[in-house]
Design a protein around this motif. Sequence first.
Motif, short mmCIF file in Angstrom:
data_model
loop_
_atom_site.label_atom_id
_atom_site.label_comp_id
_atom_site.label_asym_id
_atom_site.label_seq_id
_atom_site.Cartn_x
_atom_site.Cartn_y
_atom_site.Cartn_z
N MET A 1 0.83 -1.21 0.00
CA MET A 1 0.00 0.00 0.00
C MET A 1 0.87 1.25 0.00
O MET A 1 2.02 1.23 0.39
CB MET A 1 -0.92 0.01 1.23
N ARG A 2 0.25 2.34 -0.43
CA ARG A 2 0.93 3.63 -0.49
C ARG A 2 0.29 4.55 0.56
O ARG A 2 -0.93 4.71 0.59
CB ARG A 2 0.80 4.23 -1.88
N TYR A 3 1.15 5.13 1.40
CA TYR A 3 0.68 5.95 2.51
C TYR A 3 1.22 7.37 2.38
O TYR A 3 2.43 7.55 2.19
CB TYR A 3 1.14 5.38 3.86
N TYR A 4 0.36 8.36 2.51
CA TYR A 4 0.81 9.76 2.59
C TYR A 4 0.58 10.20 4.02
O TYR A 4 -0.55 10.21 4.52
CB TYR A 4 0.03 10.66 1.63
N ILE A 5 1.65 10.57 4.72
CA ILE A 5 1.59 10.82 6.16
C ILE A 5 2.06 12.24 6.44
O ILE A 5 3.06 12.69 5.89
CB ILE A 5 2.41 9.74 6.92
N ILE A 6 1.34 12.93 7.32
CA ILE A 6 1.63 14.35 7.57
C ILE A 6 1.73 14.62 9.06
O ILE A 6 0.78 14.41 9.82
CB ILE A 6 0.54 15.26 6.98
N ALA A 7 2.91 15.09 9.50
CA ALA A 7 3.12 15.57 10.86
C ALA A 7 3.73 16.96 10.77
O ALA A 7 4.62 17.19 9.95
CB ALA A 7 4.06 14.63 11.62
N GLY A 8 3.28 17.87 11.62
CA GLY A 8 3.72 19.26 11.50
C GLY A 8 4.60 19.76 12.61
O GLY A 8 4.95 20.93 12.65
N GLU A 9 5.00 18.87 13.55
CA GLU A 9 5.91 19.30 14.61
C GLU A 9 6.64 18.07 15.17
O GLU A 9 6.42 16.95 14.73
CB GLU A 9 5.19 20.09 15.71
N ARG A 10 7.53 18.31 16.15
CA ARG A 10 8.51 17.31 16.56
C ARG A 10 7.86 16.06 17.14
O ARG A 10 8.24 14.94 16.78
CB ARG A 10 9.48 17.92 17.58
N SER A 11 6.91 16.20 18.07
CA SER A 11 6.33 15.01 18.69
C SER A 11 5.55 14.19 17.66
O SER A 11 5.57 12.96 17.67
CB SER A 11 5.43 15.38 19.87
N ARG A 26 4.08 -5.19 9.12
CA ARG A 26 2.89 -5.87 8.62
C ARG A 26 2.73 -5.74 7.11
O ARG A 26 2.04 -6.53 6.48
CB ARG A 26 1.64 -5.30 9.32
N ASP A 27 3.34 -4.71 6.56
CA ASP A 27 3.21 -4.43 5.12
C ASP A 27 4.60 -4.08 4.59
O ASP A 27 4.95 -2.91 4.44
CB ASP A 27 2.23 -3.27 4.92
N LYS A 28 5.40 -5.10 4.31
CA LYS A 28 6.80 -4.89 3.95
C LYS A 28 6.97 -4.17 2.61
O LYS A 28 8.03 -3.63 2.32
CB LYS A 28 7.53 -6.24 3.93
N GLU A 29 5.93 -4.17 1.78
CA GLU A 29 6.00 -3.50 0.49
C GLU A 29 5.46 -2.07 0.55
O GLU A 29 5.36 -1.40 -0.49
CB GLU A 29 5.20 -4.30 -0.55
N ALA A 30 5.13 -1.62 1.75
CA ALA A 30 4.54 -0.29 1.88
C ALA A 30 5.51 0.80 1.43
O ALA A 30 6.72 0.70 1.61
CB ALA A 30 4.14 -0.05 3.34
N SER A 31 4.95 1.87 0.85
CA SER A 31 5.76 3.04 0.50
C SER A 31 5.13 4.27 1.14
O SER A 31 3.90 4.37 1.25
CB SER A 31 5.85 3.21 -1.01
N PHE A 32 5.98 5.19 1.57
CA PHE A 32 5.53 6.34 2.35
C PHE A 32 6.09 7.64 1.78
O PHE A 32 7.24 7.70 1.36
CB PHE A 32 6.00 6.22 3.81
N ARG A 33 5.26 8.65 1.79
CA ARG A 33 5.69 9.99 1.40
C ARG A 33 4.90 10.98 2.25
O ARG A 33 3.82 10.65 2.76
CB ARG A 33 5.42 10.23 -0.09
N GLY A 34 5.44 12.18 2.44
CA GLY A 34 4.66 13.16 3.18
C GLY A 34 5.45 14.29 3.77
O GLY A 34 6.57 14.58 3.38
N PHE A 35 4.81 14.95 4.75
CA PHE A 35 5.41 16.06 5.50
C PHE A 35 5.82 15.52 6.86
O PHE A 35 5.03 14.85 7.54
CB PHE A 35 4.37 17.17 5.72
N GLY A 36 7.03 15.81 7.31
CA GLY A 36 7.48 15.32 8.60
C GLY A 36 8.90 15.76 8.87
O GLY A 36 9.34 16.81 8.39
N GLY A 37 9.60 14.94 9.66
CA GLY A 37 10.96 15.31 10.04
C GLY A 37 11.92 14.15 9.98
O GLY A 37 11.70 13.16 9.27
N ASP A 38 12.99 14.26 10.76
CA ASP A 38 14.08 13.29 10.69
C ASP A 38 13.65 11.89 11.14
O ASP A 38 14.12 10.89 10.59
CB ASP A 38 15.25 13.77 11.55
N GLU A 39 12.80 11.82 12.17
CA GLU A 39 12.36 10.50 12.66
C GLU A 39 11.59 9.74 11.58
O GLU A 39 11.81 8.55 11.37
CB GLU A 39 11.49 10.65 13.92
N MET A 40 10.70 10.43 10.89
CA MET A 40 9.94 9.79 9.82
C MET A 40 10.84 9.44 8.65
O MET A 40 10.70 8.37 8.04
CB MET A 40 8.77 10.70 9.39
#
Length: 332
Positions: A1-11, A26-40
């Motif tokens: 699955m393809r996930y777009y994930i958005i976080a706007g601050e450190r926590s 659980r989803d080893k073929e997952a791909s992720f893109r989005g807004f976030g920081g170093d942890e993501m």
Amino acid sequence: MRYYIIAGERSGDLHGGNLVRSILKRDKEASFRGFGGDEMANAGVDIFVHYKKMAFMGFVEVLSNFRTITGYLKKCKEDIATFQPDVIILIDYAGFNRRVAKFGTENGLKVHYYISPKVWAWRQRRALMLKRNVTRMFVILPFEVDFYKKFNWDVDYVGNPVLDAIRNHTVDPTFLERNNIPKDKTIVAFLPGSRKQELEMMNPILAEVAKSNTEYQFVVAKVSNMDNLSYASFDNIPNVSFVNDDQYNLLSIAKAAIVTSGTATLETALFQVPQVVVYKTNPISYFLATLVIRVPFISLVNLIAGKEVVKELIQKEVTVDKVSRELNMLIN
């Protein structure tokens, strides 16, 4: 699955990174893109925009940066349309993410909200907008379940990810030596926040607290994506040390803490460190907030307990004398 994930601050970035790692199990073929920081990014997310470009807080600050925020919102929508995710995952960051949720729903995308925006604190009827535009809501505070029931919305309580992060933390026995922190003084943790506005407001006051309490060793929890100028108030103060991105090790050895309101108040409590919570913002932003806020406390510790467990000093109460008095009571 393809996930777009958005976080706007450190926590949000921290919790987003842990969420991505769990999804990948659980989803080893997952791909992720989005807004976030170093942890993501370290967890495997292709970061389109780093959250440090958008970490504005307060009514005045948001209004003065409205054009910037609107520009990033437009870019976000365009990037989602190009990426075509199977699901959008939103993490807190209310003003921005509520608009993304509406965009996602209007374009037939699933929208999952992980860590509810604090609509229970003010303008509570925004919950109805969330209900219209969010496929599933995952909340991390127990009282949020009952709050959303008032709007005939059954949400999923999944527990607080801070608990997992602390359980998974291994204390470093070399922490003091590695950071050149003296062992012969009582250690007080300074957790001044991770946004530029927070540091500008709080650090000059906290620096004066350190100068007024030379018997303690104050250790400032720095955030690496903030420039050193943000911490210049602490320069050349003998009883001040710094640690970079190592808040949990600091809390594991601190006798007390001075904490800017936010997730850090809960983290400090879970490490069983006595704390005084401080918060100061632009006077106009604070005045406007007092007109709409519907909760009696600002710290998560007190909100969860439903009573004052830790002392809160807000706005004009954040003085060197008052902070020092509370700190000395905690220690002695």
